[in-house]
Design a protein around this motif. Structure first.
Motif, PDB file in Angstrom:
ATOM      1  N   SER A  84       0.806  -1.215   0.000  1.00  0.00           N
ATOM      2  CA  SER A  84       0.000   0.000   0.000  1.00  0.00           C
ATOM      3  C   SER A  84       0.843   1.271   0.000  1.00  0.00           C
ATOM      4  CB  SER A  84      -0.947   0.011   1.204  1.00  0.00           C
ATOM      5  OG  SER A  84      -1.828  -1.081   1.174  1.00  0.00           O
ATOM      6  N   ALA A 110      -6.327 -11.291  -9.880  1.00  0.00           N
ATOM      7  CA  ALA A 110      -6.972  -9.979  -9.821  1.00  0.00           C
ATOM      8  C   ALA A 110      -6.113  -8.975  -9.058  1.00  0.00           C
ATOM      9  CB  ALA A 110      -8.349 -10.097  -9.172  1.00  0.00           C
ATOM     10  N   GLU A 111      -5.467  -9.440  -7.980  1.00  0.00           N
ATOM     11  CA  GLU A 111      -4.605  -8.537  -7.212  1.00  0.00           C
ATOM     12  C   GLU A 111      -3.344  -8.189  -8.003  1.00  0.00           C
ATOM     13  OE1 GLU A 111      -3.144  -6.202  -3.971  1.00  0.00           O
ATOM     14  OE2 GLU A 111      -5.121  -6.763  -4.738  1.00  0.00           O
ATOM     15  N   ASP A 113      -3.234  -7.918 -11.204  1.00  0.00           N
ATOM     16  CA  ASP A 113      -3.704  -6.930 -12.171  1.00  0.00           C
ATOM     17  C   ASP A 113      -3.850  -5.556 -11.518  1.00  0.00           C
ATOM     18  OD1 ASP A 113      -3.810  -8.823 -14.192  1.00  0.00           O
ATOM     19  OD2 ASP A 113      -5.954  -9.213 -13.944  1.00  0.00           O
ATOM     20  N   ARG A 114      -4.311  -5.545 -10.267  1.00  0.00           N
ATOM     21  CA  ARG A 114      -4.450  -4.268  -9.552  1.00  0.00           C
ATOM     22  C   ARG A 114      -3.085  -3.627  -9.324  1.00  0.00           C
ATOM     23  NH1 ARG A 114      -4.597  -1.750  -4.512  1.00  0.00           N
ATOM     24  NH2 ARG A 114      -3.599  -3.527  -3.492  1.00  0.00           N
ATOM     25  N   ALA A 117      -1.915  -2.123 -12.587  1.00  0.00           N
ATOM     26  CA  ALA A 117      -2.605  -0.861 -12.854  1.00  0.00           C
ATOM     27  C   ALA A 117      -2.076   0.262 -11.967  1.00  0.00           C
ATOM     28  CB  ALA A 117      -4.111  -1.033 -12.634  1.00  0.00           C
ATOM     29  N   GLY A 118      -1.565  -0.096 -10.786  1.00  0.00           N
ATOM     30  CA  GLY A 118      -1.007   0.885  -9.866  1.00  0.00           C
ATOM     31  C   GLY A 118       0.430   1.258 -10.150  1.00  0.00           C
TER      32      GLY A 118
END
Length: 309
Positions: A84, A110-111, A113-114, A117-118
Motif C-alpha cells: 500500500s 486480480a490482485e 492486475d491491480r 494498474a497501480g
C-alpha cells in the motif's frame, strides 16, 4: 517487542548535499524505498526493523534536490507483502514513479492486475536471512511464471556466498532478472575477485540478467570515497552497459550506523560510468526501457541510438 515500544530508527541523511554531478535530463533513481507513514501504512509484524517515517513527500523532495526526474520504488521488507505505501507513493508521483512489489505466493490474479494498474512492473524475491524468515524457491518460481504474462521482471536480492546455490533457481526463472546490489559482492577483492567472476559468469549465462550497480555505502567497508567500489564496479558497467541500473537506495534501510550523504552517492556516477554514453544508459535508457517501455525514445533522449558496450 511491539511497534509501540520498539525504538524507531533513522537511516538517512537529514541534509544531503547537492551533488556536483548533474544528472542528465530524464534521469531515473531506479532503486529507492518509502517507509510509511506508519499511522497510515503500518509496518509488518514480521519486520526485522522499525524505521521512522520516510514517505513519498520526502522521497520526491530528495529526487528534486539531487536532480533526478523519476523514481523506481522498491517495496521495503518492513512493509512485508502489503504494498500500500509503495502504491500510494506511485499514485502521488504524477506518473514519475513505477514500482517493484513483494507479494504473497497466494496472491490472486486480480490482485496482480491491480498492482500492475497501480504502476508495479516487477516482483522482488529476498534471500537475506537477516531480513526474511522464509524464501520458498518453489513458490517464488510459481510467482515468476505468473508475472511473466504481465511483462514484469523479477528482482532477486541475495549475498554473494549463496550465488552458486541459487543458480538452478535463477536458471528456472522465465522472465528478465535484475540482481539487487550485484548480489552484494566483496568489492575489496577487486574487479577480478572471486565474487565478481561468479557474477560475470551468471551474466554471461543469459542475456536477460541485469543488475543494480548500487550501494557503495553497503559494499565498500573502507567507507567514503568508496574507491574499492569504483575499482570493482566500473569495469562491470563498461562490460554490461545495456544491463545496468542505478539508484540511491534511499532511505537506506538498516544503515543507521553508517549514514551516507545522498549527494555524495550521486557523485559516484561519473566515477563508475565515466562517459556520457555510459551515464545515459545507466540513468536513462536502461531504466526507461524496463519501467516505462511505452515512452517514445525521443521523450528521454535525443542522443544516438543505443549501442553495444
Amino acid at each position: 517487542m511491539s511497534a509501540d515500544t520498539q525504538e524507531r530508527i533513522i537511516s538517512w541523511h537529514g541534509n544531503p548535499s547537492v551533488p556536483r554531478f548533474t544528472p542528465p535530463p530524464g534521469a531515473v533513481d531506479a532503486h529507492c524505498h518509502v517507509f510509511g507513514p506508519m499511522a497510515q501504512f503500518p509496518f509488518s509484524a514480521q519486520s526485522k526493523y522499525l524505521p521512522e517515517d520516510a514517505g513519498a513527500d520526502m522521497l520526491f523532495a530528495l529526487r528534486d534536490r539531487l536532480g533526478f526526474s523519476r523514481n523506481v520504488i522498491v517495496q521495503a521488507s518492513c512493509h512485508g507483502t502489503d504494498n500500500s505505501a509503495t502504491l500510494d507513493a506511485i499514485a502521488k508521483s504524477d506518473g514519475k514513479a513505477r514500482g517493484v512489489a513483494v507479494v504473497d505466493p497466494a496472491i490472486s490474479d486480480a490482485e496482480l492486475d491491480r498492482l500492475h494498474a497501480g504502476g508495479i512492473r516487477g516482483v522482488r524475491f529476498n534471500f537475506l536471512k537477516r531480513l526474511v524468515d522464509n524464501a520458498p524457491k518453489d513458490k517464488f518460481l510459481d510467482i515468476a511464471r505468473r508475472v511473466e504474462a504481465l511483462g514484469w521482471h523479477v528482482v532477486v536480492y541475495f549475498e554473494a556466498d549463496i550465488l552458486e546455490e541459487l543458480r538452478p533457481f535463477l536458471d528456472a526463472i522465465p522472465t528478465l532478472i535484475v540482481i539487487d546490489h550485484m548480489g552484494r559482492p566483496d568489492v575489496a577483492q577487486g574487479p577480478d575477485g572471486v565474487d565478481m567472476r561468479a557474477l560475470r559468469a551468471l551474466l554471461d549465462s543469459r542475456d536477460d540478467i541485469w543488475m543494480k550497480v548500487t550501494c557503495p555505502d553497503r559494499l565498500d567497508a573502507k567507507g567514503p570515497p568508496w574507491d574499492d567500489f569504483v575499482a570493482a564496479v566500473a569495469p562491470l558497467i563498461a562490460g554490461y552497459c545495456d544491463r545496468v541500473l542505478w539508484g540511491t537506495d534511499w532511505p537506506h534501510p538498516n544503515m543507521q550506523d553508517a549514514i551516507a550523504d545522498d549527494g555524495a552517492l550521486v557523485d559516484m556516477v561519473p566515477r563508475i560510468a565515466p562517459t556520457l554514453e555510459l551515464q545515459r544508459k545507466l540513468l536513462i535508457d536502461n531504466p526507461i526501457s524496463l519501467y516505462w517501455p511505452e515512452a517514445p525514445p525521443q521523450w528521454w533522449s535525443k542522443a544516438a541510438p543505443r549501442s553495444s558496450c
